[in-house]
Design an enzyme around this catalytic site. Structure first.
Site, mmCIF file in Angstrom:
data_model
loop_
_atom_site.group_PDB
_atom_site.id
_atom_site.type_symbol
_atom_site.label_atom_id
_atom_site.label_comp_id
_atom_site.label_asym_id
_atom_site.label_seq_id
_atom_site.Cartn_x
_atom_site.Cartn_y
_atom_site.Cartn_z
ATOM 1 N N ASP A 169 1.054 -1.461 0.190
ATOM 2 C CA ASP A 169 0.076 -0.171 -0.003
ATOM 3 C C ASP A 169 1.210 1.292 -0.154
ATOM 4 O O ASP A 169 1.563 1.612 0.394
ATOM 5 C CB ASP A 169 -0.798 -0.025 1.535
ATOM 6 C CG ASP A 169 -1.552 1.151 1.092
ATOM 7 O OD1 ASP A 169 -2.560 1.161 0.867
ATOM 8 O OD2 ASP A 169 -1.576 1.820 2.648
ATOM 9 N N GLU A 192 1.880 0.148 -5.222
ATOM 10 C CA GLU A 192 0.692 1.384 -5.525
ATOM 11 C C GLU A 192 1.682 2.679 -4.995
ATOM 12 O O GLU A 192 2.333 2.586 -3.909
ATOM 13 C CB GLU A 192 -0.097 1.049 -3.894
ATOM 14 C CG GLU A 192 -1.960 2.348 -4.987
ATOM 15 C CD GLU A 192 -2.073 2.703 -3.761
ATOM 16 O OE1 GLU A 192 -3.105 3.388 -3.341
ATOM 17 O OE2 GLU A 192 -1.842 2.368 -1.835
#
Length: 589
Positions: A258, A295
């Site tokens: 993330d 990400e």
């Protein structure tokens, strides 16, 4: 002292900021003593007389506390993130996946889902019951939104505070192992979304133990994790051990990392490079591919370059530019960060080069952004792309999907662009049957003041963006969570079923014609007409022709066998194609 491979002993805990530590295990107190460790690893405590085996509920009393706090490496938290930890032996599971050969990213299709809203039950075991459906859909990897321990009953997962635990409401760690086993039996790999850049607002006790966080050095979500300051050697080991836990103990096939742009690390060897090296090491150890996907909104291909080319050696990264280009092309929405993506020329550039912003000016950021991808070092499959995902839906004010505002034809164009692109497609749960349910931002903070602050902050955020505050759902309202659950009954009816068949046909086409996913960046040819609203691109002998307008268009020099047509109103007469509005034709020459 190296802890990455073996990890600390059963109840050892790193607490360099404590002057005394007492282990409370099975109701009995065990005073702990400091261990003699190598420089940089000081502050480990051990309890030599602690229970050596059996299931134990335990916690730590720091500096004379009377209420124990849970282990930062808790495997289970049956009573929640504020209460005692419980031991869990991952080796007790009798794995059934010895025949699993793993999957590579190239040629694969990913399906992103949230355990709590994927099924009515909201559990890992219930989700396992849908794996046959996903295999039939043509999915290769199931990507789970974060499942680690958070406070409350339901949450997106990005408020996690216990990175080693699996949320009890989902079934806990044993259910997670069953899910992975079932996925492998169905021929599906598992990618786990993990968050190493911040911790949630409730149940984070790490700072009581030691310098896990850099106080006053905040990212978007709070204090940054201490990756490069004093004590950061052990913090990095804590993170790397967690990464290895998923890959080894839970047999997952990959991790989605993330928001890596929020990992503040000034060391010469960035922690992402260590992630890549550890993933490769576990892959060599197990003989199975281990896929790490970042990400990132930096448009920095260094994430993907091999480590011997001064890269981080990750297998993939999300590409927001593709999402934005497709979103604008099918919806016409051009506000905010969509402003730079208004032309089909942008979509054409993204299809060819991977990024729009590869050193160009970003009006949303007010500066130049990104750098070009070196096609000799990166394959297009390294870019994971989508037309919808949890962020791009859930971070809209009302959590509305494309299906709630677009026609069947427009949804079909988004599907064709994503599943025939040179990149690795990712679907968001329910997208394939035009789910009518929204996917909204939901929380269940038990603390009234935190719940109130979350709800008020959400309203203010969208009020600044011009939204009517009255339409923004209260994230604390249980109905916001309930209405975000998929309605599986609609998948077999009307246009829902029609779109589902298209998705199945597109994933099958992608498997049957590997040149779609197999060729490199330089082997994509794109032409378009912005005024007429059509775009066509070729990968090897397969050509995809799309009409992204409300009027029928005529295209010349179209030859070959029709592999797929999204609309019966499109006709091919010789080498002239009359393409119906919002439709596509795929041909093989």
């Amino acid at each position: 002292m190296t802890l990455v491979n073996g990890g600390p002993a059963r109840f050892d805990v790193w607490a360099p900021d404590a002057t005394s530590v007492v282990l409370l295990a099975s109701g009995r107190q065990y005073p702990m003593m400091e261990k003699d460790t190598a420089p940089g690893s000081e502050g480990w405590w051990t309890a030599p007389d602690a229970p050596a085996d059996g299931e134990v509920d335990y916690g730590y009393l720091l500096d004379g506390d009377t209420h124990p706090i849970p282990d930062p490496r808790s495997r289970r938290l049956p009573a929640g993130v504020h209460e005692l930890s419980r031991t869990f032996d991952p080796a007790a599971h009798a794995w059934q996946d010895s025949g699993w050969k793993g999957k590579d990213l190239k040629g694969s299709v990913i399906y992103e889902l949230h355990i709590g809203t994927f099924t009515p039950e909201g559990t890992l075991d219930a989700a396992a019951g849908k794996l046959g459906y996903l295999a039939e859909l043509g999915i290769d990897f199931v990507e789970l939104l974060p499942v680690n321990g958070f406070n409350g009953t339901h949450n997106w997962g990005y408020d996690g505070v216990q990175w080693y635990a699996v949320h009890e409401g989902y079934g806990g760690p044993a259910a997670y192992q069953r899910f992975v086993d079932a996925a492998h039996a169905a021929g599906l790999g598992v990618i786990q979304d993990v968050v190493y850049n911040h911790l949630g607002p409730s149940g984070n006790y790490l700072s009581r133990f030691g310098p896990y966080l850099k106080q006053g050095d905040a990212n978007t979500w709070g204090d940054s994790v201490n990756l490069d300051g004093p004590g950061s050697d052990v913090v990095r080991e804590y993170i790397l051990d967690n990464l290895a836990l998923w890959l080894r103990d839970y047999h997952v096939d990959g991790l989605r990392l993330d928001a890596v742009h929020a990992l503040k690390d000034e060391r010469a060897v960035h922690i992402l490079e260590e992630f890549g090296a550890l993933g490769d090491a576990v892959a060599a150890e197990t003989g199975l591919p281990k896929t790490l996907i970042a990400e990132s909104d930096l448009n920095n291909p260094r994430l993907l370059y091999p480590r011997d080319a001064n890269g981080y050696g990750l297998a993939g990264q999300w590409s927001d530019d593709f999402h934005h280009a497709v979103h604008v092309s099918v919806s016409g929405e051009t506000t905010g960060y969509y402003g730079d993506f208004q032309s089909l020329a942008v979509l054409a550039k993204v299809l060819k080069d991977g990024f729009l912003h590869d050193g160009s000016y970003s009006s949303f950021r007010g500066r130049h952004h990104g750098r070009p991808i070196d096609a000799s070092l990166v394959h297009p499959a390294a870019l994971v792309v989508c037309n919808q995902n949890h962020d791009q839906i859930g971070n809209r004010a009302t959590g509305d999907r494309l299906s709630q505002s677009l026609s069947h034809g427009q949804l079909a164009m988004a599907a064709v662009l994503t599943l025939t692109s040179p990149f690795t497609p990712m679907l968001f749960m329910g997208e394939e049957f035009a789910a009518s349910t929204p996917w909204q931002f939901f929380t269940s903070h038990p603390e009234p003041e935190l719940g109130k602050a979350t709800a008020e902050g959400r309203i203010k955020e969208f009020e600044r963006m011009g939204w009517d505050p009255a339409v923004v759902p209260d994230p604390q309202d249980p109905e916001t969570f309930r209405r975000s659950k998929l309605n599986w009954d609609e998948a077999s009816a009307g246009d829902h079923a029609r779109l589902l068949e298209l998705y199945r046909a597109l994933t099958a086409l992608r498997r049957e014609h590997p040149e779609l996913a197999g060729l490199g960046f330089t082997e994509t040819e794109v032409t378009f007409d912005d005024d007429a609203g059509w775009l066509r691109f070729r990968r090897g002998s397969v050509e995809v022709l799309l009409n992204l307008s409300d009027a029928k268009v005529r295209l010349e020099d179209v030859a070959g066998t029709v592999l797929l047509a999204t609309d019966e109103g499109s006709t091919l007469d010789g080498e002239a194609l009359a393409l119906a509005p919002w439709s596509a034709l795929i041909v093989k020459s």
